[in-house]
Scaffold this motif. Structure first.
Motif, PDB file in Angstrom:
ATOM      1  N   UNK A 116      14.059  25.344  -1.958  1.00  0.00           N
ATOM      2  CA  UNK A 116      15.040  24.284  -1.791  1.00  0.00           C
ATOM      3  C   UNK A 116      14.343  23.171  -1.019  1.00  0.00           C
ATOM      4  N   UNK A 117      15.080  22.192  -0.543  1.00  0.00           N
ATOM      5  CA  UNK A 117      14.465  21.055   0.153  1.00  0.00           C
ATOM      6  C   UNK A 117      13.746  21.442   1.435  1.00  0.00           C
ATOM      7  N   UNK A 118      14.085  22.600   1.997  1.00  0.00           N
ATOM      8  CA  UNK A 118      13.534  22.978   3.302  1.00  0.00           C
ATOM      9  C   UNK A 118      12.491  24.083   3.236  1.00  0.00           C
ATOM     10  N   UNK A 119      12.391  24.796   2.121  1.00  0.00           N
ATOM     11  CA  UNK A 119      11.395  25.860   2.033  1.00  0.00           C
ATOM     12  C   UNK A 119      11.729  26.883   0.967  1.00  0.00           C
ATOM     13  N   UNK A 120      11.155  28.046   1.113  1.00  0.00           N
ATOM     14  CA  UNK A 120      11.313  29.142   0.155  1.00  0.00           C
ATOM     15  C   UNK A 120      12.398  30.097   0.632  1.00  0.00           C
ATOM     16  N   UNK A 121      13.229  30.583  -0.311  1.00  0.00           N
ATOM     17  CA  UNK A 121      14.307  31.509   0.034  1.00  0.00           C
ATOM     18  C   UNK A 121      13.990  32.898  -0.529  1.00  0.00           C
ATOM     19  N   UNK A 122      14.336  33.916   0.268  1.00  0.00           N
ATOM     20  CA  UNK A 122      14.149  35.318  -0.111  1.00  0.00           C
ATOM     21  C   UNK A 122      15.482  36.038   0.108  1.00  0.00           C
ATOM     22  N   UNK A 123      15.811  36.954  -0.820  1.00  0.00           N
ATOM     23  CA  UNK A 123      17.095  37.656  -0.747  1.00  0.00           C
ATOM     24  C   UNK A 123      16.895  39.162  -0.657  1.00  0.00           C
ATOM     25  N   UNK A 124      17.773  39.801   0.131  1.00  0.00           N
ATOM     26  CA  UNK A 124      17.895  41.263   0.172  1.00  0.00           C
ATOM     27  C   UNK A 124      19.318  41.600  -0.209  1.00  0.00           C
ATOM     28  N   UNK A 125      19.486  42.584  -1.104  1.00  0.00           N
ATOM     29  CA  UNK A 125      20.810  43.006  -1.570  1.00  0.00           C
ATOM     30  C   UNK A 125      21.053  44.436  -1.094  1.00  0.00           C
ATOM     31  N   UNK A 126      22.231  44.650  -0.513  1.00  0.00           N
ATOM     32  CA  UNK A 126      22.639  45.965  -0.034  1.00  0.00           C
ATOM     33  C   UNK A 126      23.811  46.419  -0.904  1.00  0.00           C
ATOM     34  N   UNK A 127      23.575  47.461  -1.709  1.00  0.00           N
ATOM     35  CA  UNK A 127      24.641  47.930  -2.586  1.00  0.00           C
ATOM     36  C   UNK A 127      25.241  49.232  -2.092  1.00  0.00           C
TER      37      UNK A 127
END
Length: 99
Positions: A88-99
């Motif tokens: 995005x405009x500010x940097x890289x995004x990383x996601x963790x999903x808890x199912x």
């Protein structure tokens, strides 16, 4: 921390706080927890599914998905499977999903 016991509430209070993502012994990324999202409950497990998103200041490069150590100064270390979401405009995004 036992990952199986974590809930959305464990991360709500950490929103907009600083973390470190340890990619390796040599690579440590400063990160901020920017999203905590409740997901539809599609699982028979007791915990309600949720996701969390971190942002780093990376502008051009990113790391492939994998298990990384997430470090919070007060909460300690946690091994999470992170997937890159994109820039995005500010940097890289990383996601963790808890199912």
């Amino acid at each position: 921390m036992d990952i199986a016991l974590l809930t959305l509430n464990d991360f709500d209070t950490l929103l907009n706080t600083a973390f470190t993502i340890s990619i390796s012994d040599e690579v440590q990324l400063d990160a901020e927890l920017i999203e905590v999202t409740k997901l539809n409950n599609y699982s028979p497990l007791e915990r309600n599914p949720f996701s969390i998103v971190f942002r780093t200041d990376q502008k051009n490069e990113y790391y492939e998905q994998g298990i990384f150590t997430i470090v919070h100064p007060e909460k300690g270390d946690l091994q999470l499977f992170l997937s890159p979401l994109g820039f995005d405009d500010m940097g890289m995004k990383y996601e963790a999903v808890f199912s």
